[in-house]
Design a protein around this motif. Structure first.
Motif, PDB file in Angstrom:
ATOM      1  N   GLN A  32       0.811  -1.226   0.000  1.00 52.42           N
ATOM      2  CA  GLN A  32       0.000   0.000   0.000  1.00 52.42           C
ATOM      3  C   GLN A  32       0.841   1.271   0.000  1.00 52.42           C
ATOM      4  O   GLN A  32       0.321   2.371  -0.105  1.00 52.42           O
ATOM      5  CB  GLN A  32      -0.922   0.009   1.226  1.00 52.42           C
ATOM      6  CG  GLN A  32      -2.009  -1.031   1.155  1.00 52.42           C
ATOM      7  CD  GLN A  32      -2.752  -1.149   2.489  1.00 52.42           C
ATOM      8  OE1 GLN A  32      -2.893  -0.181   3.228  1.00 52.42           O
ATOM      9  NE2 GLN A  32      -3.205  -2.350   2.794  1.00 52.42           N
TER      10      GLN A  32
ATOM     11  N   THR B  81       0.542   3.628  -3.021  1.00 53.32           N
ATOM     12  CA  THR B  81      -0.717   4.377  -3.009  1.00 53.32           C
ATOM     13  C   THR B  81      -0.594   5.600  -2.116  1.00 53.32           C
ATOM     14  O   THR B  81      -1.032   6.698  -2.464  1.00 53.32           O
ATOM     15  CB  THR B  81      -1.854   3.469  -2.498  1.00 53.32           C
ATOM     16  OG1 THR B  81      -1.848   2.270  -3.274  1.00 53.32           O
ATOM     17  CG2 THR B  81      -3.198   4.146  -2.620  1.00 53.32           C
TER      18      THR B  81
ATOM     19  N   ASN C 138       1.647   8.238  -3.657  1.00 53.32           N
ATOM     20  CA  ASN C 138       1.016   8.926  -4.785  1.00 53.32           C
ATOM     21  C   ASN C 138      -0.251   9.673  -4.385  1.00 53.32           C
ATOM     22  O   ASN C 138      -0.919  10.252  -5.233  1.00 53.32           O
ATOM     23  CB  ASN C 138       0.690   7.919  -5.897  1.00 53.32           C
ATOM     24  CG  ASN C 138       1.956   7.363  -6.523  1.00 53.32           C
ATOM     25  OD1 ASN C 138       2.970   8.039  -6.599  1.00 53.32           O
ATOM     26  ND2 ASN C 138       1.910   6.119  -6.953  1.00 53.32           N
ATOM     27  N   SER C 139      -0.585   9.642  -3.094  1.00 54.18           N
ATOM     28  CA  SER C 139      -1.810  10.295  -2.633  1.00 54.18           C
ATOM     29  C   SER C 139      -1.675  11.816  -2.752  1.00 54.18           C
ATOM     30  O   SER C 139      -0.570  12.364  -2.774  1.00 54.18           O
ATOM     31  CB  SER C 139      -2.096   9.918  -1.179  1.00 54.18           C
ATOM     32  OG  SER C 139      -1.112  10.485  -0.320  1.00 54.18           O
TER      33      SER C 139
END
Length: 70
Positions: free
Chosen positions: A35, A38, A41-42
């Motif tokens: 994760q 993710t 790149n949030s």
């Protein structure tokens, strides 16, 4: 190696940014490995870190369990 490049980039950052990156690295280590991308790149991370800084974090995370340079 990507570790050497990341270490050099990290060392070139201003001390306050190094502090922030170390905190983010610690936070990311508590995220399951699948994760982390993710989170990196949030919107929160994109707002907080430059692409170069996210790249440094990414490289450090790939070579876990090493600690980032002090």
């Amino acid at each position: 190696s990507s570790l050497n490049a990341a270490s050099r980039s990290f060392a070139a950052l201003p001390p306050d940014r190094r502090q922030v990156l170390k905190g983010a690295f610690q936070d990311l280590r508590s995220v399951p490995p699948d994760q982390r991308q993710t989170v990196l790149n949030s919107a929160r991370f994109q707002g907080q870190f430059s692409p170069e800084e996210r790249d440094i974090l990414n490289n450090f995370l790939r070579i876990e369990p090493y600690e980032p340079p002090r």
